[in-house]
Design an enzyme around this catalytic site. Sequence first.
Site, PDB file in Angstrom:
ATOM      1  N   PRO A   1       0.803  -1.224   0.000  1.00 50.96           N
ATOM      2  CA  PRO A   1       0.000   0.000   0.000  1.00 50.96           C
ATOM      3  C   PRO A   1       0.836   1.274   0.000  1.00 50.96           C
ATOM      4  O   PRO A   1       1.871   1.364   0.672  1.00 50.96           O
ATOM      5  CB  PRO A   1      -0.825  -0.117   1.287  1.00 50.96           C
ATOM      6  N   CYS A   2       0.331   2.271  -0.754  1.00 50.48           N
ATOM      7  CA  CYS A   2       1.107   3.491  -0.963  1.00 50.48           C
ATOM      8  C   CYS A   2       0.637   4.673  -0.122  1.00 50.48           C
ATOM      9  O   CYS A   2       1.311   5.707  -0.073  1.00 50.48           O
ATOM     10  CB  CYS A   2       1.039   3.893  -2.439  1.00 50.48           C
ATOM     11  N   GLN A   3      -0.506   4.552   0.550  1.00 45.07           N
ATOM     12  CA  GLN A   3      -1.142   5.741   1.138  1.00 45.07           C
ATOM     13  C   GLN A   3      -0.220   6.529   2.061  1.00 45.07           C
ATOM     14  O   GLN A   3      -0.235   7.766   2.048  1.00 45.07           O
ATOM     15  CB  GLN A   3      -2.411   5.339   1.902  1.00 45.07           C
TER      16      GLN A   3
END
EC number: 2.1.1.37
Length: 383
Positions: free
Chosen positions: A75-77
Amino acid sequence: MAHQRTFYEFFAGGGMARAGLGKTWRCLFANDFDAKKSQTYQANWGGEELVTGDIRALTTADLPGEADLAWASFPCQDLSLAGAGAGLKGERSGTFYPFWDLMNGLIAEGRGPAVIALENVCGTLTSHQGKDFGAICSTYRAAGYRFGAVVIDAALFVPQSRPRLFVIGVRSDVSVPERVQSGKPSSLWHTRALQTAYNKLSPELQREWIWWRLPAPSARKTDFADVIEEHPNGVRWHTPEQTNALLAMMSSINLAKVEQAKRAGRRMVGGIYKRTRPNASGMKVQRAEVRFDDVSGCLRTPAGGSSRQLIIIVDGENVRTRLISPRETARLMGLDDKYKLPPNYNEAYHLTGDGVAVPVVRHLAKHLIEPILAGVREVSQAA
């Protein structure tokens, strides 16, 4: 028949890494936390290898066999420039560590993948002044892997601006062919931000670094207009009133782009995003920003109306607008029209906006990962 290389696919989403690797690869195991994404994965791939659930609950006992490659689009958030800046300490991007716990477990069992590939946003390079990128590199080195990174913009392959960071690590006992290495960075694959991040690494990490060499792809053959549907499913064309309201949200600079498109003498297709900008008084207002460069803006997950891309078609004085369709987003990710999408608009947009561009994975596989693994196979056959 070509040898079927094997892989594990973590944070699998709809299986876009699997699509990019292609039919000569066999998936041994896949995992994603999102049940809705998993339904799409199963609809397209069968999904007997898929385990839906938190990666923190997995153990090496869940991972069958010995994979040539472990792919993780974690995940990049928390690493995104638009995020809160928590970095690898964040709840979502921090899942990098339980992923690597699994890799360490496999290594301890003598099953460490020959290649471990990570994909994430370019904000990873600057997160916490480069310390998060350094932490990723340190993890590779501690596990006994040499490593390097490239930044690839999907716009080289599909009409979507989507630069992403790919970190590729190779187990230290695996011979790396000279043809995939370079003695210096390339302006095409190693951006200034990546070179800056490398320069911040410790001498110990730099010694394990490889400047990966990739060929330039052939010129892209499709433009944004080529993926647009006249009669889309899941979205409707705006009414004239809705289009006029959207135009009214544009600054004079963006309205000038629309007027220029009217004078182009051909059908022009552009992309629109709604963004919050300060006005002349310093107050934040919502603006519509348009681009007519034959490339879509980067697809993002729909956390709100401003994240959904709209399209605008200008043909002389005729101007039409609407939300981009789910199928159009899939095409922008390099998925063919046989790929089955969720029927719900937001679920489909979330799936594609959260994925990895298929032809980018194919380029990496063909020109970097597969040549490395070819050497591994030759050694095993000789033994």
